[in-house]
Scaffold this motif. Structure first.
Motif, mmCIF file in Angstrom:
data_model
loop_
_atom_site.group_PDB
_atom_site.id
_atom_site.type_symbol
_atom_site.label_atom_id
_atom_site.label_comp_id
_atom_site.label_asym_id
_atom_site.label_seq_id
_atom_site.Cartn_x
_atom_site.Cartn_y
_atom_site.Cartn_z
ATOM 1 N N GLU A 20 59.478 23.444 42.834
ATOM 2 C CA GLU A 20 58.511 23.640 42.845
ATOM 3 C C GLU A 20 57.598 23.184 44.194
ATOM 4 O O GLU A 20 58.802 22.663 45.366
ATOM 5 C CB GLU A 20 57.618 22.287 41.506
ATOM 6 C CG GLU A 20 56.611 22.155 40.910
ATOM 7 C CD GLU A 20 56.579 20.858 39.723
ATOM 8 O OE1 GLU A 20 56.490 21.203 38.823
ATOM 9 O OE2 GLU A 20 57.479 19.795 40.332
ATOM 10 N N GLY A 21 56.524 23.944 44.088
ATOM 11 C CA GLY A 21 55.937 23.700 45.649
ATOM 12 C C GLY A 21 55.030 25.115 46.046
ATOM 13 O O GLY A 21 54.911 25.483 45.358
ATOM 14 N N ALA A 51 55.865 24.079 36.913
ATOM 15 C CA ALA A 51 57.358 23.400 36.729
ATOM 16 C C ALA A 51 56.610 23.131 34.770
ATOM 17 O O ALA A 51 55.627 22.860 35.253
ATOM 18 C CB ALA A 51 57.947 22.548 36.303
ATOM 19 N N GLU A 52 57.268 24.211 34.069
ATOM 20 C CA GLU A 52 56.120 23.876 32.696
ATOM 21 C C GLU A 52 57.505 23.285 31.945
ATOM 22 O O GLU A 52 58.143 24.042 31.678
ATOM 23 C CB GLU A 52 55.591 25.325 32.052
ATOM 24 C CG GLU A 52 54.992 26.187 33.278
ATOM 25 C CD GLU A 52 53.036 25.241 32.741
ATOM 26 O OE1 GLU A 52 53.038 25.141 31.611
ATOM 27 O OE2 GLU A 52 52.666 24.805 33.942
ATOM 28 N N GLY A 120 67.918 27.115 51.891
ATOM 29 C CA GLY A 120 67.635 26.184 51.786
ATOM 30 C C GLY A 120 65.844 26.096 51.540
ATOM 31 O O GLY A 120 65.914 25.593 50.333
ATOM 32 N N GLU A 121 64.907 26.299 52.434
ATOM 33 C CA GLU A 121 63.126 26.440 51.819
ATOM 34 C C GLU A 121 62.720 27.527 51.412
ATOM 35 O O GLU A 121 61.903 28.112 51.452
ATOM 36 C CB GLU A 121 62.959 25.861 52.841
ATOM 37 C CG GLU A 121 62.636 23.852 53.273
ATOM 38 C CD GLU A 121 62.712 22.993 51.932
ATOM 39 O OE1 GLU A 121 61.894 23.325 51.785
ATOM 40 O OE2 GLU A 121 63.639 22.438 51.614
ATOM 41 N N THR A 151 58.160 30.980 52.713
ATOM 42 C CA THR A 151 58.276 29.336 52.682
ATOM 43 C C THR A 151 57.746 28.390 51.792
ATOM 44 O O THR A 151 56.715 27.956 52.618
ATOM 45 C CB THR A 151 58.372 29.409 54.516
ATOM 46 O OG1 THR A 151 59.120 31.005 54.498
ATOM 47 C CG2 THR A 151 59.087 29.083 55.241
ATOM 48 N N LYS A 152 58.703 27.282 51.025
ATOM 49 C CA LYS A 152 58.505 26.092 51.489
ATOM 50 C C LYS A 152 57.401 25.564 51.783
ATOM 51 O O LYS A 152 58.064 25.380 53.685
ATOM 52 C CB LYS A 152 59.102 25.309 50.386
ATOM 53 C CG LYS A 152 58.339 23.963 49.772
ATOM 54 C CD LYS A 152 59.581 23.516 48.952
ATOM 55 C CE LYS A 152 59.344 22.817 47.523
ATOM 56 N NZ LYS A 152 60.371 23.111 46.676
ATOM 57 N N GLN A 153 56.024 25.722 51.900
ATOM 58 C CA GLN A 153 55.382 24.162 52.873
ATOM 59 C C GLN A 153 55.566 22.793 52.722
ATOM 60 O O GLN A 153 55.491 22.532 51.846
ATOM 61 C CB GLN A 153 53.694 24.355 52.216
ATOM 62 C CG GLN A 153 53.344 26.371 52.691
ATOM 63 C CD GLN A 153 54.212 26.599 53.980
ATOM 64 O OE1 GLN A 153 53.574 26.000 55.863
ATOM 65 N NE2 GLN A 153 54.727 27.572 53.994
#
Length: 154
Positions: A20-21, A51-52, A120-121, A151-153
């Motif tokens: 999630e993000g 996410a649900e 990783g991210e 890439t996750k922030q």
């Protein structure tokens, strides 16, 4: 018994939480139409995974580019709304559902289902695209491949 049940419930975590993000995504796209293959320039866009519920179900949302009147690269010709995929996270990772779009009566295409790999991210996955466009009364096949690096922030 109630204490045992509470202990089991509290230890159960949603597998989607680690995905999630907000993400920055680079997409490399190759499209074949009318016998010619075109490798398009890398597209950069935003993506959110939401996410649900608590069973690993997710929505993967590509919001429209605020600088564009239509998000043609993300949504398909003429759509100005977000592009939403659904998926499921389990012990093996993120599984993205396929999706069929028909942005106008002349064009239809389908994104394949895909499995994303998280390192990783960074999430990576590939989706094939199959569809058709009607031009002057003739149906023309369109195929393609999108390779995603998200890439996750922080």
């Amino acid at each position: 018994m109630a204490i045992t049940t509470m202990g089991i419930i509290s230890c159960t975590s949603n597998p989607a939480k680690k995905y999630e993000g907000s993400y920055k995504v680079e997409v490399d796209r190759s499209v074949t139409a009318m016998g010619a293959t075109n490798n398009e320039p890398t597209i950069t866009m935003d993506m959110n995974i939401i996410a649900e519920g608590n069973d690993g179900t997710v929505r993967i949302v590509f919001p429209p580019d605020p600088n564009e009147k239509a998000c043609d690269e993300q949504c398909g010709a003429g759509e100005e709304e977000e592009m939403v995929f659904t998926g499921k996270v389990d012990k093996d990772g993120l599984h993205i559902d396929g999706k069929t779009l028909s942005p106008d009566p002349e064009i239809t295409y389908t994104y394949s289902a895909a499995d994303a790999v998280l390192e990783g991210e960074t999430l990576t996955w590939t989706q094939t695209i199959e569809g058709s466009a009607t031009l002057m009364g003739k149906e023309l096949p369109i195929t393609g491949t999108n390779k995603y690096v998200a890439t996750k922030q922080k």
